[in-house]
Write an enzyme that holds these catalytic residues in place. Sequence first.
Site, mmCIF file in Angstrom:
data_model
loop_
_atom_site.group_PDB
_atom_site.id
_atom_site.type_symbol
_atom_site.label_atom_id
_atom_site.label_comp_id
_atom_site.label_asym_id
_atom_site.label_seq_id
_atom_site.Cartn_x
_atom_site.Cartn_y
_atom_site.Cartn_z
ATOM 1 N N LYS A 15 -38.071 -37.530 8.554
ATOM 2 C CA LYS A 15 -37.975 -36.671 7.395
ATOM 3 C C LYS A 15 -39.111 -36.669 6.650
ATOM 4 C CE LYS A 15 -34.987 -35.779 9.610
ATOM 5 N NZ LYS A 15 -34.216 -36.629 10.624
ATOM 6 N N ALA A 52 -37.112 -36.497 25.236
ATOM 7 C CA ALA A 52 -35.852 -36.641 24.102
ATOM 8 C C ALA A 52 -34.698 -35.996 24.873
ATOM 9 C CB ALA A 52 -36.389 -35.631 23.041
ATOM 10 N N HIS A 97 -25.690 -19.901 -11.431
ATOM 11 C CA HIS A 97 -26.441 -19.138 -10.935
ATOM 12 C C HIS A 97 -27.840 -19.239 -11.643
ATOM 13 C CE1 HIS A 97 -27.922 -14.898 -10.061
ATOM 14 N NE2 HIS A 97 -28.493 -14.860 -11.159
HETATM 15 P P1 FAD Z 1 -29.437 -48.685 14.968
HETATM 16 O O1 FAD Z 1 -30.047 -48.004 13.880
HETATM 17 O O2 FAD Z 1 -30.063 -48.263 16.245
HETATM 18 O O3 FAD Z 1 -29.635 -50.306 14.476
HETATM 19 C C1 FAD Z 1 -28.977 -51.140 15.339
HETATM 20 C C2 FAD Z 1 -29.930 -52.503 15.304
HETATM 21 O O4 FAD Z 1 -29.463 -53.544 15.910
HETATM 22 C C3 FAD Z 1 -31.813 -52.493 15.489
HETATM 23 O O5 FAD Z 1 -32.307 -52.781 14.467
HETATM 24 C C4 FAD Z 1 -31.554 -53.463 16.497
HETATM 25 O O6 FAD Z 1 -32.829 -53.759 16.817
HETATM 26 C C5 FAD Z 1 -30.585 -54.284 16.095
HETATM 27 N N1 FAD Z 1 -29.922 -55.176 17.443
HETATM 28 C C6 FAD Z 1 -29.819 -54.425 18.670
HETATM 29 N N2 FAD Z 1 -29.388 -55.741 19.486
HETATM 30 C C7 FAD Z 1 -29.234 -56.610 18.665
HETATM 31 C C8 FAD Z 1 -28.983 -58.043 18.976
HETATM 32 N N3 FAD Z 1 -28.419 -58.631 20.109
HETATM 33 N N4 FAD Z 1 -29.452 -59.045 18.028
HETATM 34 C C9 FAD Z 1 -29.763 -58.522 16.487
HETATM 35 N N5 FAD Z 1 -30.130 -57.249 16.629
HETATM 36 C C10 FAD Z 1 -29.893 -56.359 17.423
HETATM 37 N N6 FAD Z 1 -29.132 -39.720 12.061
HETATM 38 C C11 FAD Z 1 -28.873 -38.940 10.955
HETATM 39 O O7 FAD Z 1 -27.866 -39.093 10.714
HETATM 40 N N7 FAD Z 1 -29.846 -38.424 10.517
HETATM 41 C C12 FAD Z 1 -31.196 -38.033 10.884
HETATM 42 O O8 FAD Z 1 -31.707 -37.140 10.198
HETATM 43 C C13 FAD Z 1 -31.335 -38.630 11.950
HETATM 44 N N8 FAD Z 1 -32.655 -38.563 12.428
HETATM 45 C C14 FAD Z 1 -33.036 -39.309 13.673
HETATM 46 C C15 FAD Z 1 -34.426 -39.058 14.214
HETATM 47 C C16 FAD Z 1 -34.740 -39.742 15.178
HETATM 48 C C17 FAD Z 1 -36.010 -39.617 15.717
HETATM 49 C C18 FAD Z 1 -33.845 -40.796 15.972
HETATM 50 C C19 FAD Z 1 -34.392 -41.626 16.993
HETATM 51 C C20 FAD Z 1 -32.489 -40.965 15.463
HETATM 52 C C21 FAD Z 1 -32.275 -40.098 14.268
HETATM 53 N N9 FAD Z 1 -30.930 -40.228 13.867
HETATM 54 C C22 FAD Z 1 -30.481 -39.634 12.534
HETATM 55 C C23 FAD Z 1 -29.850 -41.024 14.450
HETATM 56 C C24 FAD Z 1 -29.664 -42.379 13.806
HETATM 57 O O9 FAD Z 1 -30.971 -43.012 13.642
HETATM 58 C C25 FAD Z 1 -28.670 -43.198 14.538
HETATM 59 O O10 FAD Z 1 -27.498 -42.718 14.465
HETATM 60 C C26 FAD Z 1 -28.411 -44.623 13.493
HETATM 61 O O11 FAD Z 1 -29.622 -45.313 13.470
HETATM 62 C C27 FAD Z 1 -27.355 -45.467 14.233
HETATM 63 O O12 FAD Z 1 -27.187 -46.500 13.307
HETATM 64 P P2 FAD Z 1 -26.685 -48.166 14.225
HETATM 65 O O13 FAD Z 1 -26.707 -48.999 12.800
HETATM 66 O O14 FAD Z 1 -25.610 -47.692 14.953
HETATM 67 O O15 FAD Z 1 -27.792 -48.458 15.131
HETATM 68 P P1 NAD Z 2 -29.665 -34.676 22.019
HETATM 69 O O1 NAD Z 2 -28.531 -34.934 22.773
HETATM 70 O O2 NAD Z 2 -29.430 -33.969 20.749
HETATM 71 O O3 NAD Z 2 -30.428 -33.665 22.957
HETATM 72 C C1 NAD Z 2 -30.699 -33.969 24.153
HETATM 73 C C2 NAD Z 2 -31.174 -32.581 24.817
HETATM 74 O O4 NAD Z 2 -31.880 -32.793 25.970
HETATM 75 C C3 NAD Z 2 -29.895 -31.667 25.307
HETATM 76 O O5 NAD Z 2 -30.079 -30.358 24.793
HETATM 77 C C4 NAD Z 2 -29.822 -31.846 26.789
HETATM 78 O O6 NAD Z 2 -29.266 -30.827 27.337
HETATM 79 C C5 NAD Z 2 -31.311 -32.042 27.148
HETATM 80 N N1 NAD Z 2 -31.673 -32.466 28.502
HETATM 81 C C6 NAD Z 2 -30.832 -33.805 28.905
HETATM 82 N N2 NAD Z 2 -31.523 -34.143 30.108
HETATM 83 C C7 NAD Z 2 -32.469 -33.367 30.345
HETATM 84 C C8 NAD Z 2 -33.416 -32.952 31.456
HETATM 85 N N3 NAD Z 2 -33.340 -33.860 32.599
HETATM 86 N N4 NAD Z 2 -34.218 -32.024 31.368
HETATM 87 C C9 NAD Z 2 -34.315 -31.268 30.298
HETATM 88 N N5 NAD Z 2 -33.444 -31.454 29.250
HETATM 89 C C10 NAD Z 2 -32.586 -32.508 29.342
HETATM 90 O O7 NAD Z 2 -30.568 -35.879 21.890
HETATM 91 P P2 NAD Z 2 -31.776 -36.359 21.184
HETATM 92 O O8 NAD Z 2 -32.359 -34.929 20.713
HETATM 93 O O9 NAD Z 2 -32.431 -37.047 22.125
HETATM 94 O O10 NAD Z 2 -31.286 -37.032 20.203
HETATM 95 C C11 NAD Z 2 -30.564 -38.494 20.434
HETATM 96 C C12 NAD Z 2 -29.774 -38.685 19.156
HETATM 97 O O11 NAD Z 2 -30.128 -38.632 18.219
HETATM 98 C C13 NAD Z 2 -28.471 -37.458 19.014
HETATM 99 O O12 NAD Z 2 -27.309 -37.830 19.426
HETATM 100 C C14 NAD Z 2 -28.800 -37.077 17.559
HETATM 101 O O13 NAD Z 2 -27.446 -36.898 16.901
HETATM 102 C C15 NAD Z 2 -29.488 -38.138 16.983
HETATM 103 N N6 NAD Z 2 -30.410 -37.381 16.074
HETATM 104 C C16 NAD Z 2 -29.871 -36.929 15.032
HETATM 105 C C17 NAD Z 2 -30.908 -36.274 14.057
HETATM 106 C C18 NAD Z 2 -30.280 -35.663 12.768
HETATM 107 O O14 NAD Z 2 -29.198 -35.919 12.435
HETATM 108 N N7 NAD Z 2 -31.101 -34.699 12.187
HETATM 109 C C19 NAD Z 2 -32.189 -36.335 14.285
HETATM 110 C C20 NAD Z 2 -32.640 -36.930 15.614
HETATM 111 C C21 NAD Z 2 -31.685 -37.510 16.498
#
Ligand code: FAD
Ligand code: NAD
Length: 476
Positions: free
Chosen positions: A58, A276, A451
């Site tokens: 973000k 991704a 508004h």
């Molecule tokens: P994680 O955030 O993955 O945290 C798990 C933690 O556990 C990590 O720190 C890991 O190192 C640690 N861990 C793993 N195994 C062990 C172990 N054995 N011992 C100790 N520690 C361990 N979601 C949204 O809602 N809004 C968004 O805008 C959004 N944007 C995203 C953008 C990107 C680029 C990505 C990749 C994801 C985004 N997501 C977003 C998804 C969001 O990040 C995840 O859904 C969320 O972080 C999941 O939370 P979690 O606590 O389950 O796991």
């Molecule tokens: P995603 O599931 O959103 O999208 C993956 C896309 O890749 C899908 O459209 C799928 O059809 C396509 N795909 C899969 N295999 C493929 C292939 N071999 N060739 C071409 N296309 C293929 O997954 P993501 O974008 O990797 O995000 C992962 C997770 O992180 C999501 O579950 C999402 O909820 C979370 N996330 C959330 C936010 C947010 O809330 N704004 C932002 C980033 C990530």
Amino acid sequence: MSEAYDVVVIGGGPGGYVAAIRAAQNGLKTACIDKWINHDGTHAFGGTCLNAGCIPSKAMLEASELFERSRHDFAAMGIKTGEVELDLATMQRRRARIVKQLTGGIALLFKGNGVTGLPGTGTLLEGRKVRYTPVDGEERILQAGHVILASGSVPVELKSLAFDRKQVVDSWDALEFDSVPPRFGVIGAGVIGLELGSVWRRLGSRVTILEALDTFLPQLDEQISREALKQFKRQGLDIRLGTKVTAAKKSKKGLTVSYESGGESQNIEVDRLLVAVGRRPYTEGLLAGETGVRLDEHGFVIVNEECASGAEGIWAIGDLVRGPMLAHKGMDEGVMVADLIAGKVAELNYEAIPAVVYTAPEIAWVGKSEQDLKQQGVPVKTGSFPFAANGRAQALGLASGMVKIIAHRDSDEILGIHIIGPYASELIAEAVLALEYRASAEDIQRTIHAHPTLSEAMHEAALAVDKRMIHALNRR
Ligand code: FAD
Ligand code: NAD
């Protein structure tokens, strides 16, 4: 002798750290073990969300959008800027600063709430024991009354395109580029592909996104996904649906990605490629011996609606379990579990989890889409209102998109709200509340909206459900 806690949380992402704070607030002696190591080699709580996901993405989306708007929109607003230049190093330092401030905040919250933060790896053993291997130091055994597993997820890697952190990258690396790749390829037109594709397009990359499916963002209401695809293509994102990547060849100059589309073989040349294609639950080193925790065929820990694993005193939350991989879903599961452990009443409404794509325009939705409801045979009525007719959106210079509300034709209960437009991520809160309280379209019609605000589009969309819009013509 082993150290004893009421609750040990393994994983300090949004699921785990929130669960730990709430457990401590409930008077339980709580530890949270987390092993996240940043690219600079330092440990930080916050997991994927704070370190490599929600927050840094973000920060980059906001900065790149301002860069884009300053170049293309400001002149029409009467603001002369001269040539606007990109200073990517400063933009990246700002991203890193925001991340550091927020992850440091978790350490403070732990301290203030009495959570013992333990940097290192946690492994669940039999009998609710947890082996803690510190980042540096001797391993210890912790005895827990309850264990909450919150180890999150990692990106899916394609066999033919292993991550090399230079040319073929995951989303974490794609957030931290120190130069703008002239040609940026993305595999997967999902949330990550669109958000990071948007960032680098705005900063100057030519972006090509290859998506396997023929449909664009199939989880969205079809009307919204059609509008989104149109707008993203107009911005210059080259989104190619129905493609199958067949090979990739690296050279010093870049990467040639071969794919099939409509029976034809094609190539694209890119400098960097983001893969991704989704994320998978992460359980490496999490479980040892007969813990009683079971995984499904995709590697998710199997849990019930209350996030109980079936093994006594073992719970699992967040990306590690079924449901959308969203930070707020994990946080709310963390609160629910910590309250259940403390003997309180707690539940989570899985039907009212909002989702947001932070592109421009933003896309946000909650509840069901029109096509899903029709497929289920539910009688519906719908209303939509365009931001073009909203005064605040015009003043912001962001007057595109719409709010769409779907209600039950007979009961008037709202079943889904879908938004594409400015600050959809903020507007969706009213929609979630409406679903949570099982509001009718009439409830929103009779609610006074300030508004001029963007929220008036929500009010008008509710009026549109009954063909009573004031600021746009109702179709009879
Ligand atoms: P994680 O955030 O993955 O945290 C798990 C933690 O556990 C990590 O720190 C890991 O190192 C640690 N861990 C793993 N195994 C062990 C172990 N054995 N011992 C100790 N520690 C361990 N979601 C949204 O809602 N809004 C968004 O805008 C959004 N944007 C995203 C953008 C990107 C680029 C990505 C990749 C994801 C985004 N997501 C977003 C998804 C969001 O990040 C995840 O859904 C969320 O972080 C999941 O939370 P979690 O606590 O389950 O796991
Ligand atoms: P995603 O599931 O959103 O999208 C993956 C896309 O890749 C899908 O459209 C799928 O059809 C396509 N795909 C899969 N295999 C493929 C292939 N071999 N060739 C071409 N296309 C293929 O997954 P993501 O974008 O990797 O995000 C992962 C997770 O992180 C999501 O579950 C999402 O909820 C979370 N996330 C959330 C936010 C947010 O809330 N704004 C932002 C980033 C990530």
